[in-house]
Design a protein around this motif. Structure first.
Motif, short mmCIF file in Angstrom:
data_model
loop_
_atom_site.label_atom_id
_atom_site.label_comp_id
_atom_site.label_asym_id
_atom_site.label_seq_id
_atom_site.Cartn_x
_atom_site.Cartn_y
_atom_site.Cartn_z
N ALA A 1 -66.23 1.65 -73.35
CA ALA A 1 -67.11 2.59 -74.06
C ALA A 1 -66.30 3.62 -74.84
O ALA A 1 -66.68 4.78 -74.95
CB ALA A 1 -68.08 3.27 -73.10
N GLY A 2 -65.15 3.20 -75.33
CA GLY A 2 -64.33 4.07 -76.18
C GLY A 2 -63.42 5.03 -75.45
O GLY A 2 -62.77 5.87 -76.08
N VAL A 3 -63.34 4.96 -74.11
CA VAL A 3 -62.45 5.84 -73.36
C VAL A 3 -61.54 5.00 -72.47
O VAL A 3 -61.89 3.90 -72.05
CB VAL A 3 -63.24 6.87 -72.50
N VAL A 4 -60.38 5.54 -72.16
CA VAL A 4 -59.42 4.84 -71.31
C VAL A 4 -59.81 5.08 -69.86
O VAL A 4 -60.03 6.23 -69.44
CB VAL A 4 -57.98 5.32 -71.56
N ALA A 5 -59.92 4.00 -69.10
CA ALA A 5 -60.31 4.08 -67.69
C ALA A 5 -59.29 3.35 -66.84
O ALA A 5 -58.71 2.35 -67.26
CB ALA A 5 -61.70 3.47 -67.50
N ASP A 6 -59.07 3.87 -65.64
CA ASP A 6 -58.17 3.26 -64.67
C ASP A 6 -59.01 2.51 -63.65
O ASP A 6 -60.01 3.04 -63.14
CB ASP A 6 -57.34 4.33 -63.96
N GLY A 7 -58.58 1.28 -63.34
CA GLY A 7 -59.37 0.43 -62.46
C GLY A 7 -58.73 0.21 -61.12
O GLY A 7 -57.51 0.17 -60.98
N GLU B 1 -65.15 -3.13 -57.61
CA GLU B 1 -64.24 -2.80 -58.70
C GLU B 1 -64.77 -1.54 -59.37
O GLU B 1 -65.94 -1.46 -59.72
CB GLU B 1 -64.24 -3.96 -59.70
N THR B 2 -63.91 -0.54 -59.49
CA THR B 2 -64.32 0.75 -60.06
C THR B 2 -63.36 1.13 -61.18
O THR B 2 -62.14 1.04 -61.01
CB THR B 2 -64.29 1.84 -58.97
N TRP B 3 -63.93 1.55 -62.30
CA TRP B 3 -63.15 2.01 -63.44
C TRP B 3 -63.54 3.45 -63.75
O TRP B 3 -64.70 3.75 -64.02
CB TRP B 3 -63.40 1.12 -64.66
N ILE B 4 -62.55 4.36 -63.67
CA ILE B 4 -62.78 5.79 -63.83
C ILE B 4 -62.05 6.29 -65.09
O ILE B 4 -60.85 6.07 -65.24
CB ILE B 4 -62.24 6.59 -62.62
N ALA B 5 -62.81 6.98 -65.95
CA ALA B 5 -62.21 7.68 -67.08
C ALA B 5 -61.77 9.05 -66.55
O ALA B 5 -62.60 9.95 -66.38
CB ALA B 5 -63.20 7.83 -68.22
N LYS B 6 -60.50 9.18 -66.23
CA LYS B 6 -60.02 10.38 -65.54
C LYS B 6 -60.20 11.64 -66.39
O LYS B 6 -60.49 12.70 -65.85
CB LYS B 6 -58.56 10.20 -65.14
N ASP B 7 -60.01 11.53 -67.71
CA ASP B 7 -60.17 12.71 -68.57
C ASP B 7 -61.57 13.30 -68.47
O ASP B 7 -61.77 14.49 -68.64
CB ASP B 7 -59.87 12.37 -70.03
N LEU B 8 -62.56 12.45 -68.21
CA LEU B 8 -63.95 12.88 -68.13
C LEU B 8 -64.46 12.97 -66.70
O LEU B 8 -65.58 13.40 -66.47
CB LEU B 8 -64.84 11.90 -68.90
N ASN B 9 -63.63 12.51 -65.74
CA ASN B 9 -64.06 12.41 -64.34
C ASN B 9 -65.38 11.64 -64.26
O ASN B 9 -66.34 12.08 -63.65
CB ASN B 9 -64.19 13.79 -63.70
N LEU B 10 -65.38 10.47 -64.90
CA LEU B 10 -66.60 9.69 -65.04
C LEU B 10 -66.34 8.23 -64.71
O LEU B 10 -65.41 7.62 -65.24
CB LEU B 10 -67.11 9.80 -66.49
N GLU B 11 -67.17 7.69 -63.84
CA GLU B 11 -67.11 6.26 -63.54
C GLU B 11 -67.80 5.53 -64.69
O GLU B 11 -68.99 5.73 -64.92
CB GLU B 11 -67.81 5.97 -62.22
N VAL B 12 -67.06 4.70 -65.42
CA VAL B 12 -67.64 4.01 -66.58
C VAL B 12 -67.98 2.56 -66.30
O VAL B 12 -68.72 1.94 -67.07
CB VAL B 12 -66.71 4.13 -67.82
N VAL C 1 -73.67 -4.94 -61.48
CA VAL C 1 -72.74 -4.34 -62.44
C VAL C 1 -73.42 -3.12 -63.05
O VAL C 1 -74.54 -3.21 -63.54
CB VAL C 1 -72.36 -5.34 -63.56
N THR C 2 -72.73 -1.98 -63.00
CA THR C 2 -73.21 -0.75 -63.62
C THR C 2 -72.15 -0.33 -64.63
O THR C 2 -70.99 -0.14 -64.25
CB THR C 2 -73.41 0.37 -62.57
N GLU C 3 -72.54 -0.22 -65.89
CA GLU C 3 -71.55 0.05 -66.95
C GLU C 3 -72.10 1.03 -67.97
O GLU C 3 -73.25 0.95 -68.38
CB GLU C 3 -71.18 -1.25 -67.64
#
Length: 162
Positions: A78-84, A107-118, A131-133
């Motif tokens: 969704a246009g942001v870098v996320a760590d999985g 499996e969880t992907w977090i956009a750390k800059d936003l503190n948001l699970e994407v 799946v929640t995205e």
């Protein structure tokens, strides 16, 4: 199931306003046409303090329970870098009344800059795959009308003492 006998999704909207610490919620297509508000002070977890020894002990305990964690690196969602991170748990046959091993993959992907699970993928051999995205993300100021209950809904205060 509705009158047609088919299962239909129930869509509930939750909007948290950090300025007033209030959450309002309503269900889309709710025949009662009611929205609720509740005071919801944010939960602020204390920062975790860990050291290498306690992290190693936690990893060892997880391994003994059949839980393995894997770093998936980073990717853009969704246009942001996320760590999985992927966590896999295997419950051996017979341990939970099961005749086959149960495999649970989260499996969880977090956009750390936003503190948001994407992105979250929950895959369980007993319950299936969910799946929640986040599929669209704008980081500019939104139109306040997007967060208002639909026209024609009445208000029911969830904590009237405030």
């Amino acid at each position: 199931a509705r009158e047609d006998g088919e299962r239909h999704p129930v869509v509930q909207i939750l909007v948290y306003d950090p300025g007033t610490q209030t959450t309002i919620s309503w269900k889309v297509d709710d025949p009662a046409r009611v929205y609720r508000s509740v005071h919801t002070a944010p939960v602020r977890p204390s920062p975790a303090k860990t050291d290498e020894q306690s992290e190693a002990a936690a990893r060892s305990a997880m391994e003994q329970m059949g839980i393995h964690t894997e770093d998936l690196g980073s990717k853009t969602i969704a246009g942001v870098v996320a760590d999985g991170t992927r966590t896999v748990q295997t419950v051996p046959a017979g341990q939970a009344g099961n005749n086959q091993p149960i495999k649970i993959v989260d499996e969880t992907w977090i956009a750390k800059d936003l503190n948001l699970e994407v992105l979250r993928v929950d895959d369980n051999s007993r319950t299936g795959r969910v799946v929640t995205e986040v599929v669209g993300l704008k980081q500019d100021e939104p139109d306040p009308a997007l967060f208002a209950p639909p026209a024609g809904y009445s208000h029911a205060d969830a904590n009237p003492s405030r």
